[in-house]
Design a protein around this motif. Structure first.
Motif, PDB file in Angstrom:
ATOM      1  N   ASN A   9      33.530  33.195  32.133  1.00 58.86           N
ATOM      2  CA  ASN A   9      34.478  34.219  31.712  1.00 58.86           C
ATOM      3  C   ASN A   9      35.488  34.537  32.812  1.00 58.86           C
ATOM      4  OD1 ASN A   9      35.791  36.259  30.414  1.00 58.86           O
ATOM      5  ND2 ASN A   9      34.053  37.642  30.272  1.00 58.86           N
ATOM      6  N   TYR A  10      35.029  34.992  33.971  1.00 58.81           N
ATOM      7  CA  TYR A  10      35.994  35.377  34.999  1.00 58.81           C
ATOM      8  C   TYR A  10      35.375  35.400  36.388  1.00 58.81           C
ATOM      9  CZ  TYR A  10      33.742  39.966  34.809  1.00 58.81           C
ATOM     10  OH  TYR A  10      32.816  40.977  34.858  1.00 58.81           O
ATOM     11  N   PHE A  11      36.247  35.261  37.364  1.00 58.18           N
ATOM     12  CA  PHE A  11      35.967  35.583  38.764  1.00 58.18           C
ATOM     13  C   PHE A  11      36.953  36.667  39.146  1.00 58.18           C
ATOM     14  CE2 PHE A  11      37.624  35.197  43.089  1.00 58.18           C
ATOM     15  CZ  PHE A  11      36.476  35.392  43.836  1.00 58.18           C
ATOM     16  N   SER A  12      36.467  37.711  39.820  1.00 60.11           N
ATOM     17  CA  SER A  12      37.380  38.766  40.262  1.00 60.11           C
ATOM     18  C   SER A  12      37.063  39.164  41.692  1.00 60.11           C
ATOM     19  CB  SER A  12      37.300  39.989  39.345  1.00 60.11           C
ATOM     20  OG  SER A  12      36.044  40.622  39.449  1.00 60.11           O
ATOM     21  N   MET A  13      38.058  39.744  42.337  1.00 59.47           N
ATOM     22  CA  MET A  13      37.913  40.186  43.720  1.00 59.47           C
ATOM     23  C   MET A  13      38.685  41.481  43.901  1.00 59.47           C
ATOM     24  SD  MET A  13      38.860  38.136  47.238  1.00 59.47           S
ATOM     25  CE  MET A  13      40.637  38.151  46.951  1.00 59.47           C
ATOM     26  N   GLY A  14      38.067  42.455  44.585  1.00 56.03           N
ATOM     27  CA  GLY A  14      38.756  43.693  44.899  1.00 56.03           C
ATOM     28  C   GLY A  14      38.200  44.894  44.172  1.00 56.03           C
TER      29      GLY A  14
ATOM     30  N   ILE B 248      51.838  37.323  45.561  1.00 54.57           N
ATOM     31  CA  ILE B 248      51.022  38.450  45.108  1.00 54.57           C
ATOM     32  C   ILE B 248      51.727  39.728  45.551  1.00 54.57           C
ATOM     33  CG2 ILE B 248      48.776  39.585  45.161  1.00 54.57           C
ATOM     34  CD1 ILE B 248      48.622  36.803  43.992  1.00 54.57           C
ATOM     35  N   PRO B 249      52.173  40.579  44.625  1.00 56.53           N
ATOM     36  CA  PRO B 249      52.810  41.852  45.022  1.00 56.53           C
ATOM     37  C   PRO B 249      51.883  42.645  45.937  1.00 56.53           C
ATOM     38  CG  PRO B 249      53.114  41.462  42.678  1.00 56.53           C
ATOM     39  CD  PRO B 249      52.175  40.404  43.159  1.00 56.53           C
ATOM     40  N   HIS B 250      52.460  43.325  46.919  1.00 54.65           N
ATOM     41  CA  HIS B 250      51.659  44.042  47.920  1.00 54.65           C
ATOM     42  C   HIS B 250      50.846  45.179  47.320  1.00 54.65           C
ATOM     43  CE1 HIS B 250      53.062  41.886  51.407  1.00 54.65           C
ATOM     44  NE2 HIS B 250      54.327  42.045  51.035  1.00 54.65           N
ATOM     45  N   SER B 251      51.187  45.614  46.102  1.00 55.68           N
ATOM     46  CA  SER B 251      50.465  46.733  45.497  1.00 55.68           C
ATOM     47  C   SER B 251      49.192  46.300  44.768  1.00 55.68           C
ATOM     48  CB  SER B 251      51.382  47.455  44.512  1.00 55.68           C
ATOM     49  OG  SER B 251      51.841  46.557  43.515  1.00 55.68           O
ATOM     50  N   ILE B 252      48.970  45.009  44.623  1.00 54.31           N
ATOM     51  CA  ILE B 252      47.830  44.515  43.846  1.00 54.31           C
ATOM     52  C   ILE B 252      46.526  44.685  44.633  1.00 54.31           C
ATOM     53  CG2 ILE B 252      46.759  42.472  42.807  1.00 54.31           C
ATOM     54  CD1 ILE B 252      49.077  43.641  41.222  1.00 54.31           C
ATOM     55  N   ARG B 253      45.568  45.416  44.053  1.00 48.67           N
ATOM     56  CA  ARG B 253      44.288  45.676  44.712  1.00 48.67           C
ATOM     57  C   ARG B 253      43.128  44.942  44.055  1.00 48.67           C
ATOM     58  NH1 ARG B 253      47.232  50.407  45.139  1.00 48.67           N
ATOM     59  NH2 ARG B 253      47.352  51.271  47.248  1.00 48.67           N
ATOM     60  N   SER B 254      43.387  44.310  42.932  1.00 51.26           N
ATOM     61  CA  SER B 254      42.340  43.578  42.235  1.00 51.26           C
ATOM     62  C   SER B 254      42.965  42.366  41.575  1.00 51.26           C
ATOM     63  CB  SER B 254      41.671  44.468  41.182  1.00 51.26           C
ATOM     64  OG  SER B 254      40.617  43.794  40.538  1.00 51.26           O
ATOM     65  N   ILE B 255      42.295  41.227  41.689  1.00 54.51           N
ATOM     66  CA  ILE B 255      42.803  40.006  41.074  1.00 54.51           C
ATOM     67  C   ILE B 255      41.688  39.400  40.230  1.00 54.51           C
ATOM     68  CG2 ILE B 255      42.202  38.473  43.011  1.00 54.51           C
ATOM     69  CD1 ILE B 255      44.897  37.049  42.487  1.00 54.51           C
ATOM     70  N   VAL B 256      42.046  38.974  39.025  1.00 53.87           N
ATOM     71  CA  VAL B 256      41.076  38.438  38.069  1.00 53.87           C
ATOM     72  C   VAL B 256      41.527  37.047  37.645  1.00 53.87           C
ATOM     73  CG1 VAL B 256      39.902  38.784  35.867  1.00 53.87           C
ATOM     74  CG2 VAL B 256      40.604  40.766  37.226  1.00 53.87           C
ATOM     75  N   CYS B 257      40.633  36.081  37.763  1.00 53.44           N
ATOM     76  CA  CYS B 257      40.875  34.721  37.271  1.00 53.44           C
ATOM     77  C   CYS B 257      40.091  34.595  35.966  1.00 53.44           C
ATOM     78  CB  CYS B 257      40.416  33.686  38.286  1.00 53.44           C
ATOM     79  SG  CYS B 257      41.209  33.849  39.898  1.00 53.44           S
ATOM     80  N   LEU B 258      40.799  34.576  34.857  1.00 51.13           N
ATOM     81  CA  LEU B 258      40.199  34.814  33.546  1.00 51.13           C
ATOM     82  C   LEU B 258      40.209  33.550  32.688  1.00 51.13           C
ATOM     83  CD1 LEU B 258      39.171  37.373  31.907  1.00 51.13           C
ATOM     84  CD2 LEU B 258      41.455  37.403  30.887  1.00 51.13           C
ATOM     85  N   ASN B 259      39.064  33.277  32.067  1.00 53.69           N
ATOM     86  CA  ASN B 259      38.945  32.131  31.168  1.00 53.69           C
ATOM     87  C   ASN B 259      38.917  32.560  29.705  1.00 53.69           C
ATOM     88  OD1 ASN B 259      38.576  29.320  30.571  1.00 53.69           O
ATOM     89  ND2 ASN B 259      36.404  29.721  30.207  1.00 53.69           N
ATOM     90  N   LEU B 260      38.347  33.734  29.403  1.00 54.47           N
ATOM     91  CA  LEU B 260      38.200  34.224  28.033  1.00 54.47           C
ATOM     92  C   LEU B 260      39.053  35.462  27.816  1.00 54.47           C
ATOM     93  CD1 LEU B 260      34.315  33.968  27.544  1.00 54.47           C
ATOM     94  CD2 LEU B 260      36.059  32.259  27.026  1.00 54.47           C
ATOM     95  N   PRO B 261      39.395  35.760  26.556  1.00 55.81           N
ATOM     96  CA  PRO B 261      40.235  36.941  26.271  1.00 55.81           C
ATOM     97  C   PRO B 261      39.414  38.217  26.167  1.00 55.81           C
ATOM     98  CG  PRO B 261      39.823  35.761  24.249  1.00 55.81           C
ATOM     99  CD  PRO B 261      39.158  34.946  25.344  1.00 55.81           C
ATOM    100  N   SER B 262      38.422  38.380  27.044  1.00 58.48           N
ATOM    101  CA  SER B 262      37.603  39.592  27.023  1.00 58.48           C
ATOM    102  C   SER B 262      37.118  39.893  28.425  1.00 58.48           C
ATOM    103  CB  SER B 262      36.403  39.421  26.078  1.00 58.48           C
ATOM    104  OG  SER B 262      35.628  40.601  26.044  1.00 58.48           O
ATOM    105  N   PHE B 263      37.420  41.107  28.892  1.00 58.22           N
ATOM    106  CA  PHE B 263      37.095  41.526  30.256  1.00 58.22           C
ATOM    107  C   PHE B 263      36.724  42.997  30.203  1.00 58.22           C
ATOM    108  CE2 PHE B 263      38.701  43.435  34.256  1.00 58.22           C
ATOM    109  CZ  PHE B 263      37.937  42.729  35.173  1.00 58.22           C
ATOM    110  N   SER B 264      35.667  43.381  30.937  1.00 56.40           N
ATOM    111  CA  SER B 264      35.230  44.775  30.988  1.00 56.40           C
ATOM    112  C   SER B 264      35.008  45.354  29.590  1.00 56.40           C
ATOM    113  CB  SER B 264      36.245  45.631  31.764  1.00 56.40           C
ATOM    114  OG  SER B 264      36.216  45.298  33.131  1.00 56.40           O
ATOM    115  N   GLY B 265      34.244  44.641  28.788  1.00 54.77           N
ATOM    116  CA  GLY B 265      33.843  45.156  27.495  1.00 54.77           C
ATOM    117  C   GLY B 265      34.849  44.974  26.385  1.00 54.77           C
TER     118      GLY B 265
END
Length: 487
Positions: free
Chosen positions: A230-235, A307-324
Motif C-alpha cells: 500500500n504505502y511507505f511514508s516518512m515524517g 520537495i517544497p520546504h514546508s513538506i513534513r510528511s511524504i507518502v509513496c502510495l500504491n493503492l487509492p486508500s491511506f489512513s482508513g
C-alpha cells in the motif's frame, strides 16, 4: 436463503484428502468451483478474529481454515501445494481442479494481509491464487481498496455466507508490490537498527537487517530490506502512528473498538502539535531538510525531485486508500494529466504516487470532495539520500507498521531506495476503488471524481508555509514473533 444452502457451501468446501492421506479419493464430492483456504489472525479486531475463526471452521472443513497465531501462511501454502502437486502427478483430476480454482481469504489488519500477499508473491507459484481481504484492523486500507469495506465484518453465519457470496462473484485484479532497502555505514557507536514501538523486536515488521549471506549485504555497512503493497511514508504521519502503536502496547484494553482506535489516532495528532506544526516542530525535520529525493520514471534516468520546504510528511502510495480510506493522490484532471504528465493512480502500472503534506490541517483536505495532498511525482523508483547530521532519527511506516529509525549523525551515505518487485492477484468486488491499466477505458473517468480545473498548483508554492496551517525473506514475520502485535 440459497446462500446458506448445502449446495452453496459445496462450492467452497475442500475435502480432507487434499490435506492428508487419511481419506480416500472416492470419498471426495464433485470439485468445488471456488475452493478457498481461509487465514485468520485470531488476535485482530478484539475478539472478532476468534469469533470469525470459529464460524468458518463450523461451516467449512476445519482443515481449510487456519489461525495465523498457530501456523504461518508460508508453511501452510508450502505444504498444501506440495500435496496438490503430488496428487496431480497421480492424475487426480479433482486435485488438479482445486489447484486451478483455489482462492485465498485473509482476515486481519493491513499488516496481516500484507504478510500473506508477500508469502504468495515470493513463493513464485506458476498459478498464484487470487486473494480476498476481510477487514479486521484499524485502517483496513487493503480491503477498502478492493471493495471489501473498511468496517470490521460480522462474525455470524449469515455474515460469513454473505462474504463468501462476494468471493464467488469477485473479479481478479493484479496489484504491484514494492521492495525497499536502506543502507548506511556501520556506526562507530550505538545501533541504527529500526526501533519498533516500545522497543518491540524490529523483526515484527516487514523491515529488518539482511543476513551476512544476503546478496544486498555490503561489508562495513548495515543494510535493511522490506516490502510493501500500500504505502511507505516518512515524517509526521509515521510519528503519530508510532505513538498510537506505543499507546496500544501499554494499554491494549483501550483498543478493542475500531471507532475508539480512530478517535485516539486523531487525538495523538493534536497532542503532538501537528495542527500547528510550524510552531511545535522545527523546520530542520521537514523532508527537504532531511534528505535529497530522487526519482526514476520507467526506462529513465535518476532525476532530482523538488520537495517544497514546508513538506513534513511524504507518502509513496500504491493503492487509492491511506489512513482508513482517504485518497491522497485523487484523480488529476485532463489539464494536469497533460501539463504535468500525471495519470490516475492505477494499482498495476509499476508506478508509485508520491504525495506530500505540510501538517494535519493539510491532511484534512482529503476529507473534502476531490481533496488531495501535494502531488510531487509518479515514479518507478524513488531514492532518499539523507543529509549528514540533519537529524539523529526519523519516523517511517510501511502499510500501517511504524518504526523509529536512528540515523548516524556522522554519515552522509544513508540511503533508502524503493523499486518495483512484482505482482500478485487480488479479488475485487463490484465496489472496488482500485483502477487497473487493463480496465475498459470508458471507466477511467472515475465517475466525475476528477479535480476541478481551478488554478491551484498542488500546493507547490512554498509561501503556503505562512498559512500555518515470509517463504519470503522480504516480508516474512518470524516464528518467534507474537502474532497479537501484528495488526
Amino acid at each position: 436463503m440459497v446462500e446458506s444452502s448445502p449446495d452453496f457451501l459445496k462450492e467452497f468446501y475442500i475435502p480432507a484428502y487434499i490435506f492428508n492421506d487419511e481419506t480416500k479419493i472416492s470419498d471426495a464430492p464433485d470439485a468445488p468451483k471456488f475452493p478457498v483456504l481461509v487465514f485468520i489472525n485470531s488476535k485482530s479486531g478484539g475478539q472478532l478474529g476468534g469469533d470469525l475463526l470459529r464460524t468458518y471452521k463450523n461451516i467449512l472443513n476445519e482443515q481449510q481454515v487456519f489461525d495465523l497465531g498457530e501456523e504461518a501462511p508460508d508453511k501452510v501454502l508450502h505444504r498444501v501445494y506440495i500435496r496438490l502437486e503430488k496428487l496431480k502427478q497421480e492424475n487426480d483430476e479433482f486435485a488438479t481442479k482445486i489447484h486451478e480454482r483455489l482462492r485465498l481469504i485473509v482476515a486481519g489488519g493491513d499488516g496481516t494481509a500484507g504478510w500473506l500477499l508477500g508469502v504468495v508473491c515470493d513463493l513464485k507459484l506458476p498459478h498464484p491464487p487470487p486473494i480476498a481481504t476481510a477487514p479486521l484492523g484499524t485502517g483496513n486500507n487493503l480491503p477498502f481498496s478492493f471493495g471489501w469495506g473498511k468496517k470490521n465484518p460480522g462474525t455470524d453465519r449469515n455474515s460469513v455466507f454473505s462474504f463468501l457470496e462476494q468471493v464467488m462473484k469477485a473479479k481478479e485484479m493484479k496489484i504491484d508490490n514494492w521492495h525497499i532497502f536502506m543502507r548506511m555505514r556501520a556506526p562507530k557507536e550505538g545501533s541504527c537498527d529500526p526501533i519498533a514501538p516500545l522497543e518491540l523486536p524490529h523483526s515484527l515488521h516487514a523491515f529488518g537487517r539482511v543476513s551476512s549471506t544476503d546478496e544486498l549485504n555490503v561489508e562495513g555497512y548495515h543494510t535493511f530490506r522490506g516490502g510493501f503493497w500500500n504505502y511507505f511514508s516518512m515524517g509526521m504521519d509515521a510519528q503519530v502512528s508510532y505513538a498510537f502503536h506505543s499507546e496500544r502496547k501499554l494499554h491494549p484494553e483501550k483498543f478493542k473498538n475500531q471507532l475508539v482506535n480512530q478517535s485516539t489516532y486523531a487525538k495523538l495528532g493534536c497532542t503532538q502539535g501537528w495542527f500547528a506544526a510550524s510552531l511545535f516542530h522545527p523546520s530542520s525535520r521537514n523532508v527537504a531538510q532531511l534528505a535529497k529525493v530522487k526519482i526514476m520514471k520507467k526506462h529513465g534516468q535518476w532525476q532530482d525531485l523538488h520537495i517544497p520546504h514546508s513538506i513534513r510528511s511524504i507518502v509513496c502510495l500504491n493503492l487509492p486508500s491511506f489512513s482508513g480510506g482517504l485518497n491522497p493522490w485523487g484523480t488529476p484532471n485532463s489539464r494536469k494529466q497533460r501539463d504535468r504528465e500525471l495519470t490516475p493512480p492505477y494499482v498495476d502500472d509499476g508506478l508509485l504516487e508520491v504525495v506530500g503534506f505540510r501538517d494535519a490541517w493539510h491532511g484534512l483536505v482529503l476529507l473534502a470532495p476531490n481533496g488531495h495532498g501535494t502531488r510531487l511525482a509518479q515514479a518507478h523508483r524513488i531514492r532518499f539520500e539523507f543529509h549528514k547530521g540533519a537529524a539523529d532519527h526519523t519516523y517511517m511506516r510501511i502499510d500501517g507498521e511504524p518504526w523509529k529509525q536512528p540515523l548516524p549523525i556522522d554519515d552522509d551515505t544513508v540511503v533508502v531506495e524503493i523499486s518495483h518487485l512484482g505482482q500478485v492477484n487480488m479479488l475485487a468486488t463490484s465496489n472496488c476503488r482500485s483502477k487497473s491499466v487493463h480496465d475498459d477505458p470508458s471507466t477511467h473517468h472515475h465517475n466525475g471524481e476528477e479535480d476541478d480545473d481551478s488554478d491551484e498548483d498542488d500546493s507547490r508554492n512554498e509561501a503556503d508555509e505562512f498559512r500555518k496551517f515470509g517463504a519470503a525473506d522480504t516480508f516474512r514475520i518470524p516464528d518467534d514473533v507474537d502474532i497479537s502485535q501484528v495488526s
